[in-house]
Enzyme design. Sequence first.
Site, PDB file in Angstrom:
ATOM      1  N   HIS A  93       0.885   5.265  -2.326  1.00 31.56           N
ATOM      2  CA  HIS A  93       0.668   6.088  -3.294  1.00 31.56           C
ATOM      3  C   HIS A  93       1.789   6.779  -4.229  1.00 31.56           C
ATOM      4  CE1 HIS A  93      -3.614   6.480  -1.443  1.00 31.56           C
ATOM      5  NE2 HIS A  93      -3.028   6.152  -0.348  1.00 31.56           N
ATOM      6  N   ASP A 105       2.074   3.682   2.451  1.00 30.40           N
ATOM      7  CA  ASP A 105       1.327   4.980   2.408  1.00 30.40           C
ATOM      8  C   ASP A 105       1.834   5.948   1.652  1.00 30.40           C
ATOM      9  OD1 ASP A 105      -1.421   5.447   2.140  1.00 30.40           O
ATOM     10  OD2 ASP A 105      -1.150   6.586   4.077  1.00 30.40           O
ATOM     11  N   GLN A 151     -10.056   8.944  -4.944  1.00 30.21           N
ATOM     12  CA  GLN A 151      -9.579   9.857  -3.879  1.00 30.21           C
ATOM     13  C   GLN A 151     -10.638  10.962  -3.557  1.00 30.21           C
ATOM     14  OE1 GLN A 151      -6.181  10.910  -2.010  1.00 30.21           O
ATOM     15  NE2 GLN A 151      -7.917  11.326  -1.012  1.00 30.21           N
ATOM     16  N   GLU A 159     -10.877   5.695   7.215  1.00 27.55           N
ATOM     17  CA  GLU A 159      -9.830   6.255   7.383  1.00 27.55           C
ATOM     18  C   GLU A 159     -10.241   7.670   8.270  1.00 27.55           C
ATOM     19  OE1 GLU A 159      -6.753   7.401   4.491  1.00 27.55           O
ATOM     20  OE2 GLU A 159      -5.375   7.668   6.112  1.00 27.55           O
ATOM     21  N   HIS A 187      -9.612   1.920   0.484  1.00 28.64           N
ATOM     22  CA  HIS A 187      -9.235   2.694   2.061  1.00 28.64           C
ATOM     23  C   HIS A 187     -10.665   2.741   2.577  1.00 28.64           C
ATOM     24  CE1 HIS A 187      -5.970   4.067  -0.209  1.00 28.64           C
ATOM     25  NE2 HIS A 187      -5.604   5.001   0.545  1.00 28.64           N
ATOM     26  N   HIS A 189       0.951  -1.170   0.059  1.00 33.91           N
ATOM     27  CA  HIS A 189      -0.027   0.080   0.165  1.00 33.91           C
ATOM     28  C   HIS A 189       0.771   1.326   0.188  1.00 33.91           C
ATOM     29  CE1 HIS A 189      -3.849   1.873   1.448  1.00 33.91           C
ATOM     30  NE2 HIS A 189      -2.962   3.036   1.164  1.00 33.91           N
TER      31      HIS A 189
HETATM   32 ZN   LIG Z   1      -3.667   5.194   1.502  1.00 31.79          ZN
END
Ligand SMILES: [Zn+2]
Length: 427
Positions: free
Chosen positions: A66, A317, A160, A221, A218, A64
Site C-alpha cells: 500500500h 503489505d 478501503q 482479512e 482483499h 501487494h
Molecule cells: Zn493489503
Amino acid sequence: MTAAAQGPYDLILRRARVEGRPTLADIAISDGIITDVEDHVAGAGESEVDVAGRLVSPAFVEPHIHLDKVGTLPLLGRNSSGTLAEAIEILHRIKRSAEPQQVAARAGVVIRQAVLSGTTRIRTHVDVDTVGGLTPLRGVLQAAREHAHLCDIQIVAFPQEGIIRDPGTADLMDAAMRSGADVVGGMPHWETDDEAAREHIAICMRLARRYDADVDMHVDETDDPSSRTLDMLTEATLRSDWQGRVTAGHCCAMAAWPDEYAGQVIARAAAARMNFVTNPATNLLLQGRIDHEPRRRGLPRVKELLAAGLTVGCGQDCVQDGFYPFGAADQLQVALILCHAAQLSVPAEIDAALASIRHAAARIMGVRGYGVQPGCAADLVILDADDMHEALRLQANRRWVIRRGAVAATTKVTSTINGGNDQLSGG
Ligand SMILES: [Zn+2]
C-alpha cells in the site's frame, strides 16, 4: 564496472552464476532484453560488469503493498483513547488532508528502498473512497512516473472503506480506472452483511469487464470463521469467465475455517484458477489478537493452496503505517517471514517461498518474459550468494540491481572480524 570498446551489446555480465546451470555464464543484454546466456560471450558491451561468480536472479516482484499509506506512522500522533474508533479517525484525518505531492514523496522513499533490495516490479493498492477521493491515486501515479526508470508500478483501485457502506465509492472506482489505475480492487468482507459483500463483488466484476482489467481483492482479512467472501469471489470469477485474472489477498479467515469447508473452497478456487497473495508480516502481527492460546496465525493455508497447484505470491503489505510499524520493502525478508509463518522448510517448499516473490508474483502481475534466459527482460538482481536458498537464509547483500539492462542500484558490504587474519568481504 569498466567502459569497453563499442560493441553490439549494451551490457555484459561476466562470470554469472545462473540457477540450473552447472558452470558460470556470461549474460549479454541489448535494448533491455537478455540476448545471450553462454559460457563465454564474444565481443564487448558498452558496459561490462564482472560479477565474479555471484548468483544472478530475475529481479524480485512485490505483488501487494500500500504505497499511499507507507511512512504515515510518524504523522499519526497519539491515539489518546487507545480505541479503534480514534485510530480510524486519525487515519481519515491524514487521508483527508494529504496532498498528492506528499503521498508521492512518501511512496518514493519506499520504492527506492524496494529497488535497492532487488525489486523492480510492484503492484500497489491505493485507497479510493469518499474520504481521500482520488488523492492517493494521484500521489502514487506521480511516484510511479518519477521512478519509471527504476521500477514498474501497477496500481489497484482499492475501496478501503467499502463500496456499499461508503456511497459514492462506486463512481470514484470508475473514475480511478479512467485516471490510470490498472487493476480493480475490493474488500467485500468489510461490508455489513453477505448480501452487501456479494453486491460489492458484482460492482467490481462489472468494472473489470468494462476496463478489461484484472481483479485483486482483499479477501476475508479477519479471524471470523464465518467470513465467506473467498467463495463469493470464486463464484463471481467463474460467472464472469475471468479465470486466471483474479487474485485474492490476505485470506486470513481461511486459518479459522473448518478443514472440510477449507478443502471445498480451495478445490473451487483451483477450478477458477484464482491467484493468492499472503501477507505474513502484517497478518501475523494483526490477526489472532483477541485469541487466547492457541492463536490463529492469520495466514491462508499456504501448503494446501500450493498442493492444489494454485499460484501463491507473498507481499510486504505495509511499511511503517497505522497498521504495521516495521517493513523494509525487502522481498527477501518477506519470503523468509513466509517460511516461518507457513512452516515452509523442505527444499521444494523453500523454492515455493522464493517463487512467491519471483515467478509466482510475476505471474500474478501478468509479467511476460520473466527469468534469466534469452528473450527475458533484463531486470535482474545479483546476490552475494551461490544459490537462492543461501541467499534467503543469509539475507544476502544485493550487490547490483539491473533494470532494463542498466545498473540501477549498487550495494557493497565489507565485514571484518577483529583479532584474526580472515577478512569476509562482500565484494
Ligand atoms: Zn493489503
